[in-house]
Design a protein around this motif. Structure first.
Motif, short mmCIF file in Angstrom:
data_model
loop_
_atom_site.label_atom_id
_atom_site.label_comp_id
_atom_site.label_asym_id
_atom_site.label_seq_id
_atom_site.Cartn_x
_atom_site.Cartn_y
_atom_site.Cartn_z
N CYS A 1 6.53 -5.80 13.35
CA CYS A 1 7.81 -6.15 12.73
C CYS A 1 8.63 -7.02 13.68
N GLU B 1 2.49 -1.06 10.66
CA GLU B 1 1.98 0.17 11.26
C GLU B 1 0.46 0.21 11.30
N ASN C 1 -1.81 1.34 0.15
CA ASN C 1 -0.42 1.33 -0.30
C ASN C 1 0.52 1.55 0.88
N PHE C 2 1.65 0.85 0.84
CA PHE C 2 2.68 1.08 1.85
C PHE C 2 4.03 0.85 1.21
N GLY C 3 5.04 1.44 1.80
CA GLY C 3 6.40 1.34 1.26
C GLY C 3 6.98 2.74 1.08
N TRP C 4 8.08 2.83 0.32
CA TRP C 4 8.73 4.12 0.11
C TRP C 4 7.80 5.07 -0.66
N GLY C 5 7.69 6.30 -0.19
CA GLY C 5 6.88 7.31 -0.86
C GLY C 5 5.41 7.26 -0.51
N CYS C 6 5.00 6.43 0.40
CA CYS C 6 3.59 6.32 0.78
C CYS C 6 3.43 6.79 2.23
N ASP C 7 2.20 6.82 2.68
CA ASP C 7 1.92 7.27 4.04
C ASP C 7 2.51 6.33 5.09
N ARG C 8 2.53 5.04 4.81
CA ARG C 8 3.05 4.05 5.76
C ARG C 8 4.26 3.35 5.17
N GLN C 9 5.28 3.22 5.99
CA GLN C 9 6.49 2.54 5.54
C GLN C 9 6.32 1.03 5.53
N CYS C 10 5.60 0.51 6.50
CA CYS C 10 5.49 -0.93 6.65
C CYS C 10 4.04 -1.28 6.99
#
Length: 169
Positions: free
Chosen positions: A148, A141, A129-138
């Motif tokens: 990016c 990473e 999982n990635f995104g808001w509220g997860c360990d990775r934003q994007c």
């Protein structure tokens, strides 16, 4: 559909198998059911095997479940634990709902524990999982992914205006 043939084909549906709340405790390793398919006082054990044993097997893939027919004059369940102990449950002349309720009350995890485990399984700690509220934003990473475009410009062959644009001589 061939799986909808035979006696009570509802037992073969995924919705029926998942509807059970019979999730045995972690220390239960083997469950055996001994009954006779003909005798009247074995009817509850027979019905339990017919209706609830597939659900029990589906919800507890790490528990060995065996049925023994025509080996005993009285029906019983034997539950073996990981420390070597075993428990005999007499089901002689008991109806199927009573057997189900007894097993749920004594050998299964309580509903509150099942709800906590379901919440833990849904948690956002999954590294995919990635995104808001997860360990990775994007996703950039993660090693091996394309960085990016705001940090490192993409090669021109990967950009749409160069790839799909008309080339003019």
């Amino acid at each position: 559909m061939p799986f909808m043939k035979g006696r009570a084909p509802i037992r073969r549906t995924l919705q029926y198998l998942e509807s059970s709340r019979l999730v045995l405790k972690d220390r239960v390793k083997v469950v055996t059911v001994n009954y006779n398919p003909i005798a009247d006082h074995h009817k509850g054990a027979r019905d339990f095997v017919f209706w609830h044993l597939p659900q029990l097997q589906y919800k507890n893939p790490n528990v060995q479940i065996a049925t023994f027919k025509n080996l005993t004059p009285t029906p019983f369940l034997r539950i073996f634990f990981e420390n070597g102990e075993d428990v005999l449950v007499d089901v002689d002349s008991k109806p199927c709902p009573d057997i189900h309720d007894h097993i749920k009350k004594v050998f299964c995890k309580p509903d509150s524990q099942l709800e906590e485990e379901a919440i833990e399984r849904k948690s956002l700690d999954n590294p995919a999982n990635f995104g808001w509220g997860c360990d990775r934003q994007c996703i950039c990473e993660i090693p091996g992914q394309v960085p990016c475009p705001g940090v490192v410009p993409l090669p021109k062959i990967m950009r749409g205006k160069y790839k799909f644009g008309l080339e003019v001589d």
